[in-house]
Each structure stands twice: as structure tokens, then as C-alpha cells.
Design a protein around this motif. Structure first.
Motif, short mmCIF file in Angstrom:
data_model
loop_
_atom_site.label_atom_id
_atom_site.label_comp_id
_atom_site.label_asym_id
_atom_site.label_seq_id
_atom_site.Cartn_x
_atom_site.Cartn_y
_atom_site.Cartn_z
N ARG A 35 0.83 -1.21 0.00
CA ARG A 35 0.00 0.00 0.00
C ARG A 35 0.86 1.26 0.00
N LYS A 36 1.96 1.20 0.72
CA LYS A 36 2.88 2.33 0.73
C LYS A 36 3.49 2.53 -0.66
N ALA A 37 3.82 1.43 -1.33
CA ALA A 37 4.38 1.52 -2.68
C ALA A 37 3.38 2.09 -3.66
N ARG A 41 6.11 8.30 -4.54
CA ARG A 41 6.24 9.45 -5.43
C ARG A 41 6.89 9.08 -6.76
N ASP A 42 7.58 7.95 -6.79
CA ASP A 42 8.21 7.50 -8.03
C ASP A 42 7.22 6.65 -8.83
N VAL A 43 7.01 7.02 -10.08
CA VAL A 43 6.03 6.32 -10.91
C VAL A 43 6.42 4.86 -11.11
N GLY A 44 7.71 4.58 -11.21
CA GLY A 44 8.17 3.21 -11.40
C GLY A 44 7.81 2.31 -10.23
N VAL A 45 7.95 2.83 -9.02
CA VAL A 45 7.60 2.07 -7.82
C VAL A 45 6.10 1.84 -7.78
N TYR A 53 -0.69 -5.79 -7.45
CA TYR A 53 -2.10 -5.75 -7.07
C TYR A 53 -2.99 -6.41 -8.12
N LEU A 54 -2.63 -6.25 -9.37
CA LEU A 54 -3.42 -6.88 -10.43
C LEU A 54 -3.44 -8.40 -10.24
N GLN A 55 -2.30 -8.97 -9.93
CA GLN A 55 -2.23 -10.42 -9.72
C GLN A 55 -3.01 -10.85 -8.48
N LEU A 67 -9.51 -0.50 -1.63
CA LEU A 67 -8.50 0.27 -2.36
C LEU A 67 -9.05 0.88 -3.66
N THR A 68 -10.33 0.66 -3.91
CA THR A 68 -10.92 1.15 -5.16
C THR A 68 -10.70 2.64 -5.35
#
Length: 230
Positions: A35-37, A41-45, A53-55, A67-68
Motif C-alpha cells: 500500500r505504501k508503494a 512518489r516515483d512512478v516506477g515504484v 495488485y493486479l495479480q 482500495l478502489t
């Protein structure tokens, strides 16, 4: 130095997920890290967390309904061009991230009207911007995920979908026909079947002819009045 730290955080998120897959009960506070990730602030993270999350949502969508709104907020930022311009592709803001978010929202909203209501506005905005940018391939993919949870939202864009049949790319034409079939209802069935018949008359691909003929037959069976109008 900052770039190095961001790469480390990204790798750390991916490593945590691998540990989670191996021993989900042994990794403490793993979900707090994810959730923190998601808010990093970094788009890559953030993107790395979306893949995770998708998986997880594929396996257990009900466990992530809370989380919606977070996913909706991220999609709003992406669609609104809040990400660095480096993530744009042919004037479309981070289309791969949009697709991932649409897939996630599609899973979370499936058969859940209350959750779906949270995402209507941003889904509509995402599709509208795809139309403005004339990014047909992205728009069709987006609509494919949208109709999984609310076909009525895609209906608002049916004229745009129909226009895609004029595209020279045969793959886009086939995807368009599939989408039209999936959003067909009693009000638009006559127009859509007529478009299918027009395409059928000019098609020389055996697979397409067989597939499309089957779809038309199914629609004729579902809507008997159709035979009287065509």
C-alpha cells in the motif's frame, strides 16, 4: 542518487512480492508495504505495485475493495497528465498504466454496482480522452475492460466504436466487431447487425466469416424482431 534509490525501492517491492508468493504467512506486514508503494512518489515504484495488485486482485478481488478509491485517484492523475511527460506515448498519458488500472477496476467492479459507481466518472473521462487523441487501439482495449463491469458505460461511446470499422487495419476491425457484439442490446441491435452484415459481404477471411455469421445468428435468436427489420 535519487534515481538509484527509486530503483532500489522498485526492486524491493518486486522482491517482497516474490517472498509473498513463496510464503504468504511468513512475511509480516507485507500488505502495508504494498500500500505504501502504491502511493510512492516515483512512478516506477507505483507501477510495480500495480502489477502486484493486479495479480492479487485476480485471485481475490473482494479482499481489495477498500482500495478502489486509491486506484481511481491514480487513474485520474494519469488521465489528467499529472505524470512526467516521459511516460506519454503518442500524446496518450502512460497508456500501459491506464490499461493496468482499467483491468484492476474492472475486476473490482464486476457484479458490484456500489463499487462500480466509484469509478464511473474516471472511466468515462479515460474513454473520452482516448477518443480525443484518436488512439483507436488504446480506446478499444480500454472499452474491453470497461464493459466487463458495466456495458452501459461503453454504450455511450458506441458511435465512436462503429467508426472504427472504417479503419484500414483488419485487426482493429475485428476487435471493433467483437466489442459491438458485446454491447448489443434491444435498442441498437438493428444498427449493429447491419454493420456486421456490411462487413461480412466484403470479408474474404474464412475465420471471420464463420465467426461473424455465428454472432449474427445468436443475435437473431436472441432478438427475433431483428429478422423483420433487416
Amino acid at each position: 542518487m535519487f534515481l538509484f534509490r527509486e530503483i532500489i525501492r522498485r526492486k524491493a517491492v518486486q522482491a517482497l512480492y516474490k517472498f509473498y508468493l513463496i510464503a504468504p504467512n511468513q512475511v509480516q506486514h507485507i500488505h502495508d508495504k504494498f500500500r505504501k508503494a502504491l502511493c510512492d512518489r516515483d512512478v516506477g515504484v507505483m507501477a510495480a505495485s500495480l502489477q502486484i495488485y493486479l495479480q492479487m486482485i485476480k485471485k481475490n478481488a473482494s479482499g481489495y475493495k477498500d482500495l478502489t478509491e486509491s486506484f481511481v485517484t491514480i487513474l485520474k492523475q494519469v488521465v489528467g497528465g499529472k505524470l512526467p511527460i516521459d511516460f506519454n506515448y503518442h500524446s496518450v498519458p502512460a497508456p500501459w498504466l491506464q490499461i493496468q488500472l482499467l483491468r484492476i477496476l474492472g475486476l473490482l467492479g464486476k457484479d458490484d454496482p456500489r463499487t462500480s459507481e466509484l469509478m464511473y466518472d474516471v472511466l468515462d473521462e479515460s474513454l473520452r480522452r482516448a477518443e480525443i487523441n484518436h488512439n483507436i487501439t488504446y480506446g478499444l482495449k480500454a472499452l474491453t475492460y470497461v464493459i466487463q463491469q458495466d456495458p452501459n458505460l461503453a454504450l455511450q461511446h458506441q458511435m465512436t466504436i462503429i467508426e472504427c470499422l472504417d479503419h484500414p487495419d483488419p485487426i482493429i476491425k475485428r476487435e471493433t466487431l467483437e466489442l459491438l457484439y458485446r454491447i448489443t442490446n434491444g435498442q441498437n441491435v438493428t444498427v449493429i447487425v447491419q454493420k456486421m452484415l456490411d462487413y461480412l459481404r466484403q470479408s474474404k477471411e474464412e475465420y471471420t466469416i464463420i465467426n461473424l455469421t455465428g454472432k449474427i445468428a445468436e443475435l437473431a435468436e436472441k432478438y427475433p424482431f431483428l429478422l423483420l427489420k433487416i
